[in-house]
Design an enzyme around this catalytic site. Structure first.
Site, PDB file in Angstrom:
ATOM      1  N   GLY A   6       3.762   3.424   0.720  1.00 44.47           N
ATOM      2  CA  GLY A   6       2.315   3.528   0.965  1.00 44.47           C
ATOM      3  C   GLY A   6       1.561   3.046  -0.262  1.00 44.47           C
ATOM      4  O   GLY A   6       0.465   3.479  -0.564  1.00 44.47           O
ATOM      5  N   GLN A  10      -5.168   3.827  -0.698  1.00 42.82           N
ATOM      6  CA  GLN A  10      -6.188   4.194  -1.695  1.00 42.82           C
ATOM      7  C   GLN A  10      -5.558   4.832  -2.930  1.00 42.82           C
ATOM      8  O   GLN A  10      -5.802   4.412  -4.056  1.00 42.82           O
ATOM      9  CB  GLN A  10      -7.196   5.187  -1.076  1.00 42.82           C
ATOM     10  CG  GLN A  10      -8.317   5.550  -2.050  1.00 42.82           C
ATOM     11  CD  GLN A  10      -8.988   6.880  -1.756  1.00 42.82           C
ATOM     12  OE1 GLN A  10      -8.632   7.615  -0.835  1.00 42.82           O
ATOM     13  NE2 GLN A  10      -9.958   7.219  -2.574  1.00 42.82           N
ATOM     14  N   ASP A  32       4.996  -1.039   1.267  1.00 39.32           N
ATOM     15  CA  ASP A  32       4.026  -0.624   2.287  1.00 39.32           C
ATOM     16  C   ASP A  32       4.276  -1.489   3.525  1.00 39.32           C
ATOM     17  O   ASP A  32       4.995  -2.483   3.470  1.00 39.32           O
ATOM     18  CB  ASP A  32       2.581  -0.816   1.759  1.00 39.32           C
ATOM     19  CG  ASP A  32       1.574   0.077   2.491  1.00 39.32           C
ATOM     20  OD1 ASP A  32       0.850   0.842   1.829  1.00 39.32           O
ATOM     21  OD2 ASP A  32       1.541   0.041   3.745  1.00 39.32           O
ATOM     22  N   TYR A 140      -4.369  15.478  11.575  1.00 38.82           N
ATOM     23  CA  TYR A 140      -3.964  15.245  10.186  1.00 38.82           C
ATOM     24  C   TYR A 140      -3.623  16.574   9.497  1.00 38.82           C
ATOM     25  O   TYR A 140      -2.575  16.719   8.872  1.00 38.82           O
ATOM     26  CB  TYR A 140      -5.115  14.548   9.470  1.00 38.82           C
ATOM     27  CG  TYR A 140      -4.944  14.323   7.994  1.00 38.82           C
ATOM     28  CD1 TYR A 140      -5.710  15.042   7.075  1.00 38.82           C
ATOM     29  CD2 TYR A 140      -4.046  13.384   7.501  1.00 38.82           C
ATOM     30  CE1 TYR A 140      -5.577  14.828   5.718  1.00 38.82           C
ATOM     31  CE2 TYR A 140      -3.916  13.162   6.133  1.00 38.82           C
ATOM     32  CZ  TYR A 140      -4.683  13.884   5.259  1.00 38.82           C
ATOM     33  OH  TYR A 140      -4.555  13.673   3.911  1.00 38.82           O
TER      34      TYR A 140
HETATM   35  C1  VAH Z   1      -9.405  12.706   4.386  1.00 40.96           C
HETATM   36  N1  VAH Z   1      -9.464  11.842   2.106  1.00 40.96           N
HETATM   37  O1  VAH Z   1     -10.611  12.745   4.342  1.00 40.96           O
HETATM   38  C2  VAH Z   1      -8.647  12.575   3.059  1.00 40.96           C
HETATM   39  C3  VAH Z   1      -8.361  13.943   2.493  1.00 40.96           C
HETATM   40  C4  VAH Z   1      -9.268  16.227   2.053  1.00 40.96           C
HETATM   41  C5  VAH Z   1      -9.582  14.856   2.469  1.00 40.96           C
HETATM   42  O2  VAH Z   1      -7.307  14.546   3.167  1.00 40.96           O
HETATM   43  O3  VAH Z   1      -8.776  12.803   5.411  1.00 40.96           O
END
Ligand code: VAH
Length: 311
Positions: A6, A10, A32, A140
């Site tokens: 990865g 970022q 990546d 996520y």
């Molecule tokens: C997001 N930048 O916004 C990531 C991160 C806590 C934020 O996990 O999903």
């Protein structure tokens, strides 16, 4: 040798460059699914590979005699909401791929990033503790919470030396944001410099834990360099540097750019942000392996405006 999976992302980009600075370009292999910035591609070995593919990653580990892996590949919160199963498969299969390499003694040490996204709407919002209620409401967040449990399991059952931290929103100017909910805090600087105005997709009083990229990279390398016995938490450490709202960030920018103006038009990401903590208690990271941040809101704004202005 070190492998960053990865590496075009970022955090992955800046982490690769920093590790190459410390260990030498040939010691750090970047990989990546797609090539990255010229600065990354020109500074050392790069391998195009799918983080979820066991043969491809296994072959790189063998080819370069890799001993440590930083697994930075993931689909972030906003993007993951649009492709739940794709996000789950990428975030989990890549983790199992690397944890099993460590279990089979093909590598010695693993870094895997968790996130404040593991917390949900029922988590205490202020100074969120290391151990507390975690009912994440995003794909996520669910993948990061599950990933933490698997890291702890592989450590306890197979002795895998995996280390993890719950990143807050990470702010940087060298790489564009990767589809997160905290991306407003990066976009705002590019827009401020370019147009003197920004429309925020989060409401003005949305306080979120944030960190400058340099501090995030420092924390990542510090936790990996710490003696194993100091890493007492093998799920993931709370980590933080500051918290601010879009309004507070805009006020700080106005001190440097008086004509800067901001509008607020919350979109679907407001719901995600509302499910996350406003601030984090990271005292365990500070106690166990000496974490401390350097960059606060004032220095962040100064560095970001300078960095964006010169890039
Ligand atoms: C997001 N930048 O916004 C990531 C991160 C806590 C934020 O996990 O999903």
């Amino acid at each position: 040798k070190i492998l960053i999976i990865g590496a075009s992302g970022q955090i992955g980009t800046e982490l690769s460059l920093k590790l190459r600075e410390i260990h030498g370009n040939e010691h750090v292999i970047a990989s990546d699914i797609r090539e990255g910035k010229a600065e990354l591609m020109n500074s050392g070995p790069f391998e195009v590979a799918d983080a979820t593919n066991t043969e491809q990653i296994g072959r790189i580990v063998e080819k370069y005699n890799i001993s440590e892996v930083y697994l930075m590949a993931a689909m972030l919160s906003a993007t993951a909401e649009k492709a739940p199963m794709k996000a789950w498969n990428l975030n989990m299969d890549s983790l199992f791929n690397v944890l099993n390499l460590a279990k089979d003694k093909k590598i010695e040490k693993v870094f895997w990033p968790s996130s404040i996204a593991v917390f949900g709407p029922t988590t205490p919002k202020d100074a969120t503790p290391q151990n507390t209620i975690m009912e994440p409401s995003t794909v996520y967040g669910i993948s990061k919470q599950t990933g933490e449990r698997w890291c702890e399991y592989f450590h306890r059952i197979y002795g895998v030396d995996v280390r993890s931290i719950r990143y807050p929103g990470i702010i940087s100017y060298r790489t564009l944001p990767g589809g997160g909910t905290t991306d407003y805090a990066i976009e705002i600087f590019h827009e401020a410099v370019k147009n003197g105005a920004y429309t925020s997709f989060l409401s003005e009083n949305t306080s979120l834990p944030m960190m400058y990229m340099e501090d995030a990279i420092k924390a990542t390398i510090d936790i990996m360099e710490a003696p194993s016995e100091k890493i007492k938490i093998r799920s993931a450490y709370n980590l933080s540097a500051m918290s601010f709202t879009p309004k507070e960030l805009a006020e700080e920018i106005k001190k440097q750019l008086p004509e800067f103006s901001i509008l607020y038009e919350p979109d679907f990401r407001q719901r995600i942000a509302d499910s996350w903590p406003s601030s984090i208690d990271d005292s365990r990271a500070r106690e166990d392996w000496g974490w401390k941040h350097n960059c606060d809101l004032q220095s962040l704004v100064k560095e970001m405006l300078e960095g964006v202005g010169n890039s």
